[in-house]
Design an enzyme around this catalytic site. Structure first.
Site, PDB file in Angstrom:
ATOM      1  N   GLU A  12      43.796  13.180   9.113  1.00  0.00           N
ATOM      2  CA  GLU A  12      43.063  11.912   9.179  1.00  0.00           C
ATOM      3  C   GLU A  12      41.631  12.202   9.637  1.00  0.00           C
ATOM      4  OE1 GLU A  12      44.147   8.831  12.200  1.00  0.00           O
ATOM      5  OE2 GLU A  12      44.272   7.529  10.445  1.00  0.00           O
ATOM      6  N   GLU A  43      51.880   2.685  15.982  1.00  0.00           N
ATOM      7  CA  GLU A  43      51.165   2.664  14.700  1.00  0.00           C
ATOM      8  C   GLU A  43      50.020   3.663  14.836  1.00  0.00           C
ATOM      9  OE1 GLU A  43      48.630   2.471  12.327  1.00  0.00           O
ATOM     10  OE2 GLU A  43      48.079   0.400  12.839  1.00  0.00           O
TER      11      GLU A  43
HETATM   12  O1  TXE Z   1      42.297   7.254  20.090  1.00  0.00           O
HETATM   13  P1  TXE Z   1      43.204   7.068  21.364  1.00  0.00           P
HETATM   14  P2  TXE Z   1      40.723   7.591  20.000  1.00  0.00           P
HETATM   15  C1  TXE Z   1      42.967   8.014  15.468  1.00  0.00           C
HETATM   16  C2  TXE Z   1      41.789   8.415  14.612  1.00  0.00           C
HETATM   17  C3  TXE Z   1      40.748   8.758  15.629  1.00  0.00           C
HETATM   18  C4  TXE Z   1      41.575   9.382  16.720  1.00  0.00           C
HETATM   19  C5  TXE Z   1      40.969   9.371  18.098  1.00  0.00           C
HETATM   20  O2  TXE Z   1      42.126   9.539  13.842  1.00  0.00           O
HETATM   21  O3  TXE Z   1      39.789   9.656  15.142  1.00  0.00           O
HETATM   22  O4  TXE Z   1      42.770   8.627  16.727  1.00  0.00           O
HETATM   23  O5  TXE Z   1      40.605   8.042  18.491  1.00  0.00           O
HETATM   24  C6  TXE Z   1      44.300   4.443  24.914  1.00  0.00           C
HETATM   25  N1  TXE Z   1      47.738   6.752  27.950  1.00  0.00           N
HETATM   26  N2  TXE Z   1      43.053   6.571  15.649  1.00  0.00           N
HETATM   27  O6  TXE Z   1      40.377   8.723  20.884  1.00  0.00           O
HETATM   28  O7  TXE Z   1      42.744   7.981  22.460  1.00  0.00           O
HETATM   29  C7  TXE Z   1      42.820   4.207  24.733  1.00  0.00           C
HETATM   30  O8  TXE Z   1      42.238   3.742  25.943  1.00  0.00           O
HETATM   31  C8  TXE Z   1      47.715   5.496  27.486  1.00  0.00           C
HETATM   32  C9  TXE Z   1      43.857   5.869  14.694  1.00  0.00           C
HETATM   33  O9  TXE Z   1      39.996   6.353  20.236  1.00  0.00           O
HETATM   34  O10 TXE Z   1      44.611   7.185  20.911  1.00  0.00           O
HETATM   35  C10 TXE Z   1      42.804   3.185  23.614  1.00  0.00           C
HETATM   36  O11 TXE Z   1      43.073   1.898  24.175  1.00  0.00           O
HETATM   37  N3  TXE Z   1      46.737   5.026  26.682  1.00  0.00           N
HETATM   38  C11 TXE Z   1      44.074   4.483  15.075  1.00  0.00           C
HETATM   39  C12 TXE Z   1      43.983   3.620  22.740  1.00  0.00           C
HETATM   40  O12 TXE Z   1      44.806   4.433  23.580  1.00  0.00           O
HETATM   41  C13 TXE Z   1      45.751   5.872  26.334  1.00  0.00           C
HETATM   42  C14 TXE Z   1      43.092   3.745  15.850  1.00  0.00           C
HETATM   43  C15 TXE Z   1      43.592   4.419  21.488  1.00  0.00           C
HETATM   44  O13 TXE Z   1      42.882   5.576  21.876  1.00  0.00           O
HETATM   45  C16 TXE Z   1      45.722   7.208  26.787  1.00  0.00           C
HETATM   46  C17 TXE Z   1      42.333   4.580  16.759  1.00  0.00           C
HETATM   47  C18 TXE Z   1      46.781   7.640  27.637  1.00  0.00           C
HETATM   48  N4  TXE Z   1      46.851   8.894  28.124  1.00  0.00           N
HETATM   49  C19 TXE Z   1      42.324   5.931  16.613  1.00  0.00           C
HETATM   50  N5  TXE Z   1      44.636   7.811  26.265  1.00  0.00           N
HETATM   51  C20 TXE Z   1      44.827   3.642  14.113  1.00  0.00           C
HETATM   52  N6  TXE Z   1      46.119   3.855  13.995  1.00  0.00           N
HETATM   53  O14 TXE Z   1      44.268   2.748  13.496  1.00  0.00           O
HETATM   54  C21 TXE Z   1      43.990   6.892  25.511  1.00  0.00           C
HETATM   55  N7  TXE Z   1      44.657   5.707  25.557  1.00  0.00           N
END
Ligand code: TXE
Length: 479
Positions: free
Chosen positions: A381, A250
Site C-alpha cells: 500500500e 479495517e
Molecule cells: O496509521 P496508524 P498512520 C495506512 C497507510 C498509511 C499507514 C500509516 O498505508 O500510510 O497506514 O498511517 C492510532 N495503539 N493507513 O501512521 O498509526 C493513531 O493515533 C492504538 C490505512 O497514520 O495506524 C490513529 O488514530 N492506536 C488506513 C490511528 O491509530 C494507535 C488509514 C491510525 O494510525 C497506536 C490510515 C497504538 N499503538 C493509515 N498507534 C485505512 N485503512 O484507510 C497509532 N494509533
C-alpha cells in the site's frame, strides 16, 4: 466563518475540559501549525470509559430504541446545518479539496440518518422449541465501545463506526487521529446540542501510543473498532485478545480494477483514475492497481495518461483535483516508494499548481505502466496518488494477479459480459466487488470490510449492527 468549537478540549461525560499538554496541528496545504488539540492519555481514557459506563447505567442505557433513533436523526440534521463549516475545517485539517470534504460531511449526516432509522428495527426473534418452553433472543449492546479512527476520512469513518455503535445502544469512547481530530471535536459539539445524553459519546484526542494504546488495552471496554495501518491493527488485535473482546479491523488494501477486452472504456475511465487519486490516494479502498487485458492495454494507458496530464494539485481551499498528502512523513514515504519505480515506464503525471504554498506536502499524481505484479509498487500500500497498470491475457491470469497480494478490500470489474461479471464476483478475494462501477457512490447501505491483511468484521449498512451488538438467548420453562 465562526470556528464555534474549542479544539484544545476533550469531551468526557458531557463536559468539555482541557488537558495539561497540547499537540500542534499542521495544515498540510501550508505546512504551518494552524491549531492545537489536547494531548489526552491513560488518565483521560480511564475517565472516559467510566463516563461511558455511567451513561449505560443512566439515561442513555434506559432510553427506548425509537428515542435513540430520534437523537441520531437530530444529529444528522445538525450535521447538515453545519456542512460548510465542517467541510472548511476538514479541508484545512486533512488537506482534502473542499468539494471532497463537503461530500464527507454529507456522508457523515447520511450515516446518522441511516442508523437512526435502524434503531427500532433491529431485534431478536422467537425460536420454536420443546413443549413447555418459550425461547427468544435479545439483541443487546456490547456496552462500552472503543473507536480509533485515522486521519484520511475522519467524518466518514466516525459516522459509520460511532453511528452504528450508538444505534445499538452502546456508549462510545472515540480517539481520533492526532493529525486530524478537529471535525471529530466539532461533531462532539453537534451531538451534545442535538440531545445526545452525557457520556454516550466521549472524545479523547491524543497520540496513538498514549491515548490510543490506553483505549485499546482498557479492561473497561467491550468492543474495539479500528481503522488504520496493519502494524497498529496487529497491536489492537493483540490488546483485544488479552481482554477477550471482539474487534473490527479495517486496514487498507491494494485494490485492483480489472479491465477486460469488452469493457466500455468511456464509462470506466473516470472511475479508473478517480479511484486512485481521490483524497490524494490516501483512501483505504483506493484502486492502486489497474489490470488490463493485453488487447486494450496501450489504449487504456494512453487514455489514463491523458487524464493524468489534466490533474491539478494544490491547496485544499483552492479546491483542485488533488490536495496535499497529510504530512511530511507521508510525503517522504510516498517519494521513497516512487524511487523504487525509477526503472518502470512513467506513463503519466499530474501538475502541481504554481500557487501551491511552498511548505505544503504535494505529490505529483503518477501513473506507472508495464509493472510486474510482484514488484513492491504492485504489492504494498503506497497511500499516495500512484497507480500501476499491469497487463493480463485471460480471466485466469487476471484473477491470479488480482488475488496475488496480502490484501482483499475492494475489486472492480469492467466487462459487458454478464457471465464473466458473475464469475469474477465469485473468484475475486475482496470484501466488496463492483461490477461496471467502483465504490457504488460510497453508499452507506453497503457492508464494507476486508479479507486477509485488509482486516475483518464489517462496517456500514445493516451488517454493522451485528458487529456492534451481542445476542442473548432466553429460554423460559413454564410447563
Ligand atoms: O496509521 P496508524 P498512520 C495506512 C497507510 C498509511 C499507514 C500509516 O498505508 O500510510 O497506514 O498511517 C492510532 N495503539 N493507513 O501512521 O498509526 C493513531 O493515533 C492504538 C490505512 O497514520 O495506524 C490513529 O488514530 N492506536 C488506513 C490511528 O491509530 C494507535 C488509514 C491510525 O494510525 C497506536 C490510515 C497504538 N499503538 C493509515 N498507534 C485505512 N485503512 O484507510 C497509532 N494509533
Amino acid at each position: 466563518m465562526t470556528l464555534w468549537y474549542e479544539p484544545r478540549e476533550i469531551l468526557i461525560g458531557g463536559t468539555w475540559r482541557r488537558t495539561a499538554e497540547v499537540l500542534g496541528v499542521e495544515d498540510p496545504s501550508t505546512g504551518e501549525i494552524w491549531s492545537e488539540i489536547a494531548a489526552g492519555g491513560a488518565a483521560e481514557i480511564d475517565e472516559a470509559v467510566a463516563a461511558a459506563e455511567a451513561a449505560l447505567q443512566g439515561d442513555w442505557g434506559r432510553m427506548p430504541a425509537f428515542e435513540r433513533g430520534r437523537v441520531l436523526m437530530a444529529i444528522s440534521r445538525k450535521i447538515l446545518e453545519h456542512t460548510e463549516e465542517l467541510a472548511f475545517i476538514e479541508a484545512r485539517d486533512v488537506g482534502k479539496p473542499l468539494k471532497q470534504a463537503r461530500a464527507d460531511a454529507i456522508a457523515m449526516a447520511r450515516y446518522f440518518e441511516f442508523y437512526a432509522g435502524a434503531c427500532d428495527k433491529f431485534h431478536g426473534e422467537t425460536i420454536p422449541f420443546l413443549d413447555g418452553y418459550t425461547v427468544y433472543t435479545l439483541r443487546e449492546p456490547h456496552g462500552v465501545t472503543g473507536h480509533i479512527i485515522p486521519w484520511n476520512y475522519p467524518m466518514q469513518i466516525l459516522g459509520r463506526s460511532v453511528g452504528a455503535a450508538l444505534a445499538m445502544g452502546n456508549a462510545a469512547v472515540l480517539k481520533p487521529a492526532e493529525e486530524a481530530s478537529l471535525t471529530a471535536l466539532a461533531f462532539g459539539r453537534i451531538a451534545m446540542a442535538a440531545g445526545l445524553p452525557a457520556g454516550a459519546l466521549n472524545i479523547v484526542t491524543g497520540l496513538g501510543e498514549a491515548a490510543g494504546a490506553a483505549l485499546s488495552g482498557h479492561r473497561g471496554i467491550h468492543h474495539i473498532s479500528f481503522t488504520g495501518s496493519v502494524p497498529v491493527g496487529q497491536l489492537i488485535q493483540a490488546a483485544a485478545a488479552r481482554n477477550v473482546i471482539p474487534v473490527t479491523l479495517e486496514l487498507g488494501g491494494k485494490s485492483p480494477q480489472l479491465v477486460f477486452e469488452d469493457a466500455d472504456l468511456e464509462k470506466a475511465l473516470p472511475f479508473l483514475v478517480n479511484a486512485g487519486i481521490q483524497n490524494a490516494g490516501q483512501t483505504c479502498s483506493a484502486s492502486s492497481r489497474i489490470l488490463v487485458h493485453r488487447a486494450r492495454y496501450d489504449e487504456v494507458v494512453e487514455k489514463m495518461a491523458a487524464r493524468y496530464a489534466q490533474l491539478r494539485v494544490g491547496a485544499a481551499l483552492a479546491d483542485l483535483d488533488v490536495g496535499p498528502v497529510i504530512s511530511g512523513k507521508q510525503c517522504n514515504m510516498i517519494n521513497g516508494m516512487l524511487d523504487l519505480g525509477k526503472d518502470l515506464t512513467l506513463a503519466g503525471q499530474g501538475v502541481i499548481a504554481d500557487d501551491a504554498p511552498k511548505g505544503g506536502h504535494y505529490v505529483r499524481p503518477t501513473l506507472l505502466a508495464r509493472v510486474n505484479p510482484d514488484h513492491r509498487l504492485a504489492q504494498e500500500e503506497i497511500f499516495g496518488p500512484v497507480q500501476v497498470v499491469i497487463p493480463f491475457s485471460d480471466e485466469d491470469e487476471a484473477v491470479k494477479i488480482a488475488n496475488g497480494t496480502d490484501f482483499g478490500l475492494v475489486a472492480g470489474v469492467w466487462s459487458e459480459n454478464g457471465g464473466r461479471q458473475m464469475r469474477m464476483a465469485k473468484r475475486l478475494r475482496a470484501g466488496q466487488v463492483f461490477l461496471n462501477n467502483y465504490g457504488a457512490a460510497g453508499g452507506v447501505e453497503l457492508p464494507f470490510g476486508g479479507i486477509g491483511k485488509s482486516g475483518h468484521g464489517r462496517e456500514k449498512g445493516f451488517e454493522a449492527l451485528y458487529g456492534f451488538s451481542v445476542l442473548k438467548t432466553v429460554a423460559a420453562h413454564h410447563g
